[in-house]
Write an enzyme that holds these catalytic residues in place. Structure first.
Site, PDB file in Angstrom:
ATOM      1  N   GLU A  85       0.814  -1.211   0.000  1.00 42.77           N
ATOM      2  CA  GLU A  85       0.000   0.000   0.000  1.00 42.77           C
ATOM      3  C   GLU A  85       0.852   1.267   0.000  1.00 42.77           C
ATOM      4  O   GLU A  85       0.534   2.244  -0.693  1.00 42.77           O
ATOM      5  CB  GLU A  85      -0.938   0.001   1.204  1.00 42.77           C
ATOM      6  CG  GLU A  85      -2.133  -0.923   1.088  1.00 42.77           C
ATOM      7  CD  GLU A  85      -1.803  -2.387   1.368  1.00 42.77           C
ATOM      8  OE1 GLU A  85      -2.654  -3.254   1.107  1.00 42.77           O
ATOM      9  OE2 GLU A  85      -0.671  -2.651   1.835  1.00 42.77           O
ATOM     10  N   HIS A  99      -9.646  -5.403  11.207  1.00 46.81           N
ATOM     11  CA  HIS A  99     -10.287  -5.194   9.914  1.00 46.81           C
ATOM     12  C   HIS A  99     -11.685  -4.604  10.048  1.00 46.81           C
ATOM     13  O   HIS A  99     -12.490  -4.719   9.122  1.00 46.81           O
ATOM     14  CB  HIS A  99     -10.371  -6.513   9.128  1.00 46.81           C
ATOM     15  CG  HIS A  99      -9.041  -7.051   8.721  1.00 46.81           C
ATOM     16  ND1 HIS A  99      -8.872  -8.351   8.296  1.00 46.81           N
ATOM     17  CD2 HIS A  99      -7.814  -6.477   8.674  1.00 46.81           C
ATOM     18  CE1 HIS A  99      -7.586  -8.550   8.001  1.00 46.81           C
ATOM     19  NE2 HIS A  99      -6.935  -7.417   8.215  1.00 46.81           N
TER      20      HIS A  99
END
Length: 361
Positions: A84, A153
């Site tokens: 990322e 998450h």
């Protein structure tokens, strides 16, 4: 392409796959709304590109980019390694040079790996260059809790990114929101954080002919009153808008007419619409999935106290996620996030009806 999507969704609705909607309306899933918005903007502007993990060959982890690689090729739909920080940095650099990247994070939890590029590079460059550098970039992907994915998450990043000057933060609920706001975000000259919700991707909503027009956009910074009312104002964003509307239906049966505001935009925040509603209803309930401390609801409460305190007839109610890391166990996970019954109880308290304190308040 849009006609095929609409026909497909109508067939699903007739078979009972989604909640019933008017058969005379065009319908579209949030997933297809996002896909069509990206497709049309890439077709209209060759500077728009899509970059992220599995956006090409796999057509997106949630199939948002379905068909785009075949249509636009690997120069504009770029699969990346699991890095990322790397692909977000590349995209910011591309935006410096006039391209318009759409960065897909498989989940916004992974955006923390790239947060330096989002905050220190994308958000601040226009100011630090005295307006010489524009950063037309969109960071998008699923945000907030899904189901059974644990503490790492399940976080909502609306308040995180909305605290940073230089960013615009959008939170769509319906297909109209997703399509209109994403097209506006791609066309915007500044960096936009676009927070979707995984559990809404398959939800189907009615859409008008205006929404299906390729020129359709929604204004950034403007909320939508989803349901008008006179007794209490309920603000919500993303998935919680649906919960607020369900709560309003229950409240109506008990004689409470709630006004439901879909925020759509967290930064800039439509303070004018919120305060105008509170001045009419004299009561406020804020709803969000994120943590309560320093949350979006806290900012809304501050705005109302600063601008409309004299109109309040009851204490403000804040409904938020529990102030704990999200549990993995399903029964505890449900307790950790706002439910429809929590909103109903809060609205009844604000209206001085019966209603015990909500666990997530």
């Amino acid at each position: 392409m849009l006609r095929g999507i609409i026909r497909h969704n109508k067939n699903i609705l007739r078979s009972g796959g989604f909640r019933a909607l008017s058969s005379s309306s065009n319908v579209m899933t949030v997933r297809d709304a996002l896909n069509s918005a990206i497709d049309e903007e890439m077709s209209a502007d060759p500077k728009v590109l899509l970059i992220g993990e599995e956006v090409g060959e796999y057509q997106g982890a949630y199939k948002i980019s379905k068909g785009l690689l075949d249509k636009y090729g690997p120069q504009r739909v770029l699969d990346t390694p699991i890095t990322e920080a790397g692909f977000a940095g590349i995209a910011v650099g591309a935006a410096y040079y006039g391209l318009k990247p759409i960065v897909e994070f498989m989940t916004f939890n992974f955006s923390m790996q790239a947060i330096d590029h989002i905050i220190n590079s994308a958000a601040k460059s226009n100011y630090m260059s005295a307006g010489q550098i524009s950063v037309p970039i969109v960071f998008r992907g699923p945000n907030g809790a899904a189901a059974g994915v644990g503490a790492q998450h399940s976080q909502c990043y609306a308040a995180w990114y909305a605290s940073c000057p230089g960013l615009k933060v959008l939170t769509p609920y319906s297909a109209e929101d997703a399509r209109g706001l994403l097209k506006a975000a791609i066309r915007d000259p500044d960096p936009v954080v676009f927070l979707e919700n995984e559990l809404l991707y398959g939800e189907s909503f009615p859409v008008s002919a205006e929404v299906l027009d390729s020129s359709f956009t929604l204004p950034i910074g403007k909320a939508k009153i989803e349901k008008e009312g006179k007794d209490v104002t309920i603000t919500a964003f993303s998935k919680m808008v649906g919960f607020a509307l369900k709560a309003a239906e229950i409240l109506a049966k008990e004689g409470i007419n709630a006004e439901v505001i879909n925020l759509r935009s967290i930064r800039p925040l439509d303070r004018a619409t919120i305060n105008a509603s509170v001045r009419k209803t004299n009561r406020l309930v804020t709803v969000e999935e994120g943590f309560p401390q320093h949350g979006v609801g806290a900012e809304i409460c501050a705005s109302v106290v600063e601008e409309s305190f004299g109109y309040l007839d009851a204490p403000v109610e804040r409904i938020a996620g529990a102030d704990v890391p999200t549990p993995y166990a399903a029964n505890l996970e449900r307790l950790a996030f706002p439910q429809v019954e929590d909103i109903v109880r809060a609205a009844k308290r604000a209206c001085y009806r019966s209603g015990k304190a909500a666990a997530t308040a």
